[in-house]
Motif scaffolding. Structure first.
Motif, PDB file in Angstrom:
ATOM      1  N   UNK A 124     129.776  30.807 -16.201  1.00 31.10           N
ATOM      2  CA  UNK A 124     128.782  31.401 -15.062  1.00 31.10           C
ATOM      3  C   UNK A 124     128.252  32.599 -15.626  1.00 31.10           C
ATOM      4  N   UNK A 125     129.142  33.630 -16.324  1.00 30.90           N
ATOM      5  CA  UNK A 125     128.665  34.957 -16.691  1.00 30.90           C
ATOM      6  C   UNK A 125     127.604  34.756 -17.832  1.00 30.90           C
ATOM      7  N   UNK A 126     127.935  33.843 -18.825  1.00 26.57           N
ATOM      8  CA  UNK A 126     127.343  33.695 -20.137  1.00 26.57           C
ATOM      9  C   UNK A 126     125.880  33.403 -20.027  1.00 26.57           C
ATOM     10  N   UNK A 127     125.667  32.499 -19.202  1.00 20.51           N
ATOM     11  CA  UNK A 127     124.312  31.918 -18.959  1.00 20.51           C
ATOM     12  C   UNK A 127     123.400  32.786 -18.566  1.00 20.51           C
ATOM     13  N   UNK A 128     123.599  33.748 -17.277  1.00 17.14           N
ATOM     14  CA  UNK A 128     122.862  34.923 -16.987  1.00 17.14           C
ATOM     15  C   UNK A 128     122.505  35.820 -18.194  1.00 17.14           C
ATOM     16  N   UNK A 129     123.607  36.212 -18.763  1.00 14.65           N
ATOM     17  CA  UNK A 129     123.416  36.934 -19.794  1.00 14.65           C
ATOM     18  C   UNK A 129     122.619  36.597 -21.058  1.00 14.65           C
ATOM     19  N   UNK A 130     122.564  35.273 -21.262  1.00 16.78           N
ATOM     20  CA  UNK A 130     121.532  34.444 -22.346  1.00 16.78           C
ATOM     21  C   UNK A 130     120.387  34.840 -21.690  1.00 16.78           C
ATOM     22  N   UNK A 131     120.141  34.239 -20.368  1.00 15.50           N
ATOM     23  CA  UNK A 131     118.899  34.694 -19.597  1.00 15.50           C
ATOM     24  C   UNK A 131     118.405  35.711 -19.757  1.00 15.50           C
ATOM     25  N   UNK A 132     118.994  36.849 -19.760  1.00 13.51           N
ATOM     26  CA  UNK A 132     118.760  38.271 -19.716  1.00 13.51           C
ATOM     27  C   UNK A 132     117.870  38.394 -21.154  1.00 13.51           C
ATOM     28  N   UNK A 133     118.772  38.005 -22.177  1.00 11.01           N
ATOM     29  CA  UNK A 133     118.313  38.336 -23.623  1.00 11.01           C
ATOM     30  C   UNK A 133     117.002  37.520 -24.007  1.00 11.01           C
ATOM     31  N   UNK A 134     116.872  36.197 -23.446  1.00 11.54           N
ATOM     32  CA  UNK A 134     115.566  35.725 -23.732  1.00 11.54           C
ATOM     33  C   UNK A 134     114.598  36.103 -22.739  1.00 11.54           C
ATOM     34  N   UNK A 135     114.790  36.768 -21.430  1.00 14.02           N
ATOM     35  CA  UNK A 135     113.697  37.421 -20.797  1.00 14.02           C
ATOM     36  C   UNK A 135     112.975  38.479 -21.512  1.00 14.02           C
TER      37      UNK A 135
ATOM     38  N   UNK B 205     112.791  43.928 -10.631  1.00 11.13           N
ATOM     39  CA  UNK B 205     112.268  42.583 -10.284  1.00 11.13           C
ATOM     40  C   UNK B 205     112.733  41.616 -11.073  1.00 11.13           C
ATOM     41  N   UNK B 206     112.493  41.532 -12.502  1.00  6.91           N
ATOM     42  CA  UNK B 206     112.890  40.549 -13.372  1.00  6.91           C
ATOM     43  C   UNK B 206     114.388  40.125 -13.349  1.00  6.91           C
ATOM     44  N   UNK B 207     114.883  41.470 -13.579  1.00  3.99           N
ATOM     45  CA  UNK B 207     116.367  41.514 -13.768  1.00  3.99           C
ATOM     46  C   UNK B 207     117.134  40.947 -12.649  1.00  3.99           C
ATOM     47  N   UNK B 208     116.916  41.201 -11.462  1.00  8.32           N
ATOM     48  CA  UNK B 208     117.585  40.579 -10.230  1.00  8.32           C
ATOM     49  C   UNK B 208     117.368  38.917 -10.165  1.00  8.32           C
ATOM     50  N   UNK B 209     116.092  38.581 -10.549  1.00  8.42           N
ATOM     51  CA  UNK B 209     115.918  37.239 -10.499  1.00  8.42           C
ATOM     52  C   UNK B 209     116.837  36.407 -11.455  1.00  8.42           C
ATOM     53  N   UNK B 210     117.316  37.148 -12.439  1.00  4.50           N
ATOM     54  CA  UNK B 210     118.340  36.257 -13.291  1.00  4.50           C
ATOM     55  C   UNK B 210     119.732  36.094 -12.855  1.00  4.50           C
ATOM     56  N   UNK B 211     119.649  36.733 -11.718  1.00  4.33           N
ATOM     57  CA  UNK B 211     121.089  36.560 -10.961  1.00  4.33           C
ATOM     58  C   UNK B 211     120.685  35.672  -9.812  1.00  4.33           C
ATOM     59  N   UNK B 212     119.740  35.377  -9.270  1.00  7.03           N
ATOM     60  CA  UNK B 212     119.017  34.834  -8.040  1.00  7.03           C
ATOM     61  C   UNK B 212     119.702  33.490  -7.820  1.00  7.03           C
ATOM     62  N   UNK B 213     119.890  32.637  -8.755  1.00 13.16           N
ATOM     63  CA  UNK B 213     120.328  31.211  -8.871  1.00 13.16           C
ATOM     64  C   UNK B 213     121.897  31.113  -9.036  1.00 13.16           C
ATOM     65  N   UNK B 214     122.234  32.072 -10.106  1.00  7.84           N
ATOM     66  CA  UNK B 214     123.814  31.944 -10.416  1.00  7.84           C
ATOM     67  C   UNK B 214     124.671  32.696  -9.539  1.00  7.84           C
ATOM     68  N   UNK B 215     124.287  33.819  -9.005  1.00  7.47           N
ATOM     69  CA  UNK B 215     125.248  34.675  -8.145  1.00  7.47           C
ATOM     70  C   UNK B 215     124.315  35.081  -6.978  1.00  7.47           C
ATOM     71  N   UNK B 216     123.915  34.208  -6.230  1.00  9.53           N
ATOM     72  CA  UNK B 216     122.918  34.726  -4.938  1.00  9.53           C
ATOM     73  C   UNK B 216     123.710  35.460  -3.952  1.00  9.53           C
ATOM     74  N   UNK B 217     124.835  35.165  -3.654  1.00 11.28           N
ATOM     75  CA  UNK B 217     125.667  36.070  -2.803  1.00 11.28           C
ATOM     76  C   UNK B 217     125.963  37.419  -3.192  1.00 11.28           C
ATOM     77  N   UNK B 218     126.146  37.506  -4.469  1.00  9.71           N
ATOM     78  CA  UNK B 218     126.445  38.808  -5.153  1.00  9.71           C
ATOM     79  C   UNK B 218     124.996  39.599  -5.062  1.00  9.71           C
TER      80      UNK B 218
END
Length: 299
Positions: free
Chosen positions: A7-18, A264-277
């Protein structure tokens, strides 16, 4: 543990790609706007006013609109001083769809065509807990959403002729549920749904008109500072820079533009994977005791 790591790896990968995709792409050149025919709505103050000035300096023909005629006159005068080959205004309220259409018609009469439609206006909206007023939600939806659709439909024939651009100024509140802006947030989510879907249809029909959705954060306009300055814990970004980034995004025909990126973009990386956080983090940055119940527009 493996599931948590995944769960942590996927958002991190998304960040790199973004970051990769955000940093790439064509280079913006101001001369690309020389002689271009543009409409900027909500241009008597704030971000819209600054966009008009940037376009003027780059040599664009400018038609601006807002409700206050005296302010529009001053903006037009400055646009001409800054070098705009022509600058015009039309005053009126975007809760009237006939007026929204008339803005586009005036651009056609003045310029003979259109290269860029920048939709930036918003209606007055309070910054506080939702008060249950359905009538105000309906009116805000007409101004913040329906008039955008109306102007787009009216301008599309001209934009098809020029392979032009539609630039839609939205907000992080149109991507993530944000407290104290319930009606405003609803209108911005509507913009995302309409224009993102329309873009896909353009691609399917080989319509060469770009749509850029601009996701912006807290900007230091006079209205925004007055409404939310004491509630948000992070500083406002400069409206002049924001305006320029919006124009760049439209010229480069980006699907989405984010400013400031980290808000803006950084918070969106966590919107689907850690919405409560993400939600908890957002609430922790609010000084709720400083709510003023302002009825001023947010941007």
């Amino acid at each position: 543990m493996a599931l948590l790591s995944r769960k942590l790896l996927i958002p991190l990968l998304g960040l790199v790609l973004a970051v990769y995709f955000y940093s790439g792409g064509d280079e913006f050149k101001p001369e690309l706007l020389k002689g271009k025919r543009t409409i900027v709505t909500g241009a008597s103050t704030g971000i819209g006013e600054q966009m008009a000035y940037h376009l003027a300096q780059m040599g664009s023909h400018v038609l601006i609109t807002a409700r206050t005629e005296e302010k529009l006159k001053k903006v037009v005068a400055k646009c001409l001083e800054l070098g705009a080959p022509s600058a015009h205004y039309i005053a009126g309220s975007m809760d009237d769809m006939v007026f929204a259409e008339s803005v586009v018609k005036k651009a056609e009469n003045l310029f003979g065509g259109l290269d860029m439609l920048i939709l930036n206006h918003i209606g007055d909206s309070y910054y506080n807990f939702f008060n249950g007023d359905i009538k105000s939600v309906r009116k805000l939806m007409e101004i913040n959403f329906l008039s955008y659709v109306t102007m787009t439909v009216a301008a599309l024939p001209m934009l098809k002729d020029t392979n032009g651009s539609i630039v839609v100024v939205s907000s992080i509140a149109g991507k993530i549920g944000v407290p104290f802006v319930v009606p405003y947030s609803a209108t911005k989510f509507a913009l995302d749904g309409f224009f993102s879907s329309l873009r896909q249809e353009f691609i399917l029909k080989d319509v060469n008109v770009s749509i850029t959705l601009c996701i912006i954060s807290f900007i230091n306009t006079e209205k925004a500072l007055k409404a939310v300055g004491d509630v948000l814990s992070y500083p406002a970004a400069p409206k002049e820079e924001c305006a320029l980034e919006i124009i760049k995004g439209g010229v480069l025909r980006q699907w989405e533009m984010y400013y400031k990126y980290e808000h803006t973009r950084i918070p969106l990386l966590f919107r689907d994977w850690a919405p409560q956080l993400l939600s908890s983090f957002m609430r922790s940055g609010l000084n709720v005791e400083n709510l003023k119940g302002s009825n001023h527009s947010l941007y």
